[in-house]
Motif scaffolding. Structure first.
Motif, PDB file in Angstrom:
ATOM      1  N   SER A 214      -1.302   2.859   4.510  1.00 53.09           N
ATOM      2  CA  SER A 214      -2.677   2.442   4.245  1.00 53.09           C
ATOM      3  C   SER A 214      -2.899   0.944   4.417  1.00 53.09           C
ATOM      4  O   SER A 214      -4.031   0.483   4.464  1.00 53.09           O
ATOM      5  CB  SER A 214      -3.064   2.847   2.821  1.00 53.09           C
ATOM      6  OG  SER A 214      -2.236   2.174   1.866  1.00 53.09           O
TER       7      SER A 214
ATOM      8  N   GLY B 134       0.815  -1.210   0.000  1.00 47.37           N
ATOM      9  CA  GLY B 134       0.000   0.000   0.000  1.00 47.37           C
ATOM     10  C   GLY B 134       0.845   1.255   0.000  1.00 47.37           C
ATOM     11  O   GLY B 134       2.032   1.246  -0.327  1.00 47.37           O
ATOM     12  N   THR B 135       0.221   2.360   0.379  1.00 51.41           N
ATOM     13  CA  THR B 135       0.874   3.665   0.382  1.00 51.41           C
ATOM     14  C   THR B 135       1.347   4.020   1.784  1.00 51.41           C
ATOM     15  O   THR B 135       0.592   3.886   2.755  1.00 51.41           O
ATOM     16  CB  THR B 135      -0.105   4.752  -0.110  1.00 51.41           C
ATOM     17  OG1 THR B 135      -0.557   4.418  -1.422  1.00 51.41           O
ATOM     18  CG2 THR B 135       0.576   6.113  -0.145  1.00 51.41           C
TER      19      THR B 135
END
Length: 347
Positions: free
Chosen positions: A299, A274-275
């Motif tokens: 995230s 994810g980020t």
């Protein structure tokens, strides 16, 4: 005749020293560290009939006794001593050759005991004009990205804006042999770019696999702002490649220094993909005091969140008092408070 021989020997030794340069640098730090619900790995101990405490079972000292994960003291003494040993020569044409090893001793954060000092793997460098090439125990592109780390509060620098990143990139090892890799960087004006590569073999699902890593980066400075972009990848034979992309923005405006951090990582564990994002800030209140703030998160379900504040008080002469308090939270687990305070002296 003996005086002539001694004088000749001294002259040769002096000439040898003049042709090369050896430098020592580093720092020492010591203080108190607190970590909520601290756990560590310790050896199994028992007591003999005479009351002597030994490691092992049945009253027999066993140096290979199985260690156990147990709750340890939340508050411990923390310390580090680091000595860099750098040697370099410069050719008549201006090419510089360098070598570095590092001697370092740290506390064991799990049980609060002191570890022995040891030398790490060597790093070799060739530098000419704006070109630098490192080989051996090297830092990769991410490790060389100044604003990747930003401000890290605390005597132990235990908080970071990058906490949501789970990708394992090439890093300089202070206490181990390091990955035997190569890194190059070239700077021209306000633009710099570079890349690194190292070969690895990992045991995945009980089978050895090649896991070669490579990464690239570019940084550009305009006025007091630095923008950097880096990409790295680990190539696995089974096709499950891992990667990390990072963008950082750093600004130095008078007494203020701040960074913005955004990353995207793709690793084997889907709960960590994810980020990642964060920021860090430091501000000089005056000639002696600096305040710090950092936040990092991601995230993905199992990403780690860091948030905290710190302060540095400059004592002069390379010595300072440092400390921080913050919360570290892994995924859906409860957050844990961590804090430290102590002194650091640079030399």
């Amino acid at each position: 005749m003996k005086k002539v021989l001694f004088a000749s020997t001294a002259l040769l030794a002096t000439a040898s020293v003049a042709a090369a340069e050896i430098r020592f640098s580093g720092y020492g730090r010591f203080g108190v560290g607190y970590q909520e619900d601290r756990t560590g790995t310790v050896a199994n101990f028992t007591t003999t009939a005479s009351g002597d405490v030994v490691r092992g079972s049945g009253g027999v000292a066993d140096p290979d006794a199985v260690a156990e994960d147990v709750d340890t003291d939340n508050t411990i003494l923390v310390s580090r001593f680091r000595l860099n040993i750098d040697a370099n020569v410069e050719t008549d044409s201006g090419v510089e050759f360098q070598g570095r090893v590092r001697l370092q001793a740290d506390d064991d954060s799990g049980n609060g005991e002191q570890n022995e000092a040891g030398l790490n793997g060597a790093r070799f460098s060739v530098i000419y004009s704006g070109l630098r090439v490192d080989a051996g125990n090297v830092s990769g592109s991410f490790d060389n990205l100044g604003d990747y780390f930003g401000t890290e509060p605390g005597l132990e620098q235990f908080l970071g804006q990058y906490s949501g990143v789970n990708y394992s990139f090439l890093e300089y090892s202070s206490t181990g042999s390091g990955a035997n890799g190569v890194f190059f960087q070239y700077a021209v004006g306000d633009l710099s770019f570079g890349a690194s590569y190292d070969q690895r073999t990992l045991a995945l699902a009980g089978q050895p696999q090649d896991a070669d890593r490579w990464d690239i980066f570019a940084s550009y400075v305009f006025n007091n702002i630095t923008a950097s972009l880096a990409y790295g990848q680990t190539d696995l034979v089974d096709g499950e490649d891992q990667s990390l992309t990072v963008f950082t923005l750093g600004a130095e405006l008078g007494d203020f220094y701040g960074t913005l951090f955004v990353a995207d990582d793709d690793v084997i564990d889907d709960a960590e993909n994810g980020t990642a994002y964060g920021f860090s800030v430091s501000y000089d209140l005056g000639a002696a005091t600096t305040l710090q703030l950092v936040y990092g998160d991601g995230s993905a379900d199992d990403d780690t969140r860091n948030i905290g504040v710190g302060a540095i008080y400059d004592l002069g002469g390379g010595a300072s008092l440092r400390g921080a308090v913050g919360e570290i939270k892994d995924g859906d687990d409860d957050g844990r408070i961590r804090a430290d305070f102590g002194a650091q002296f640079n030399f």
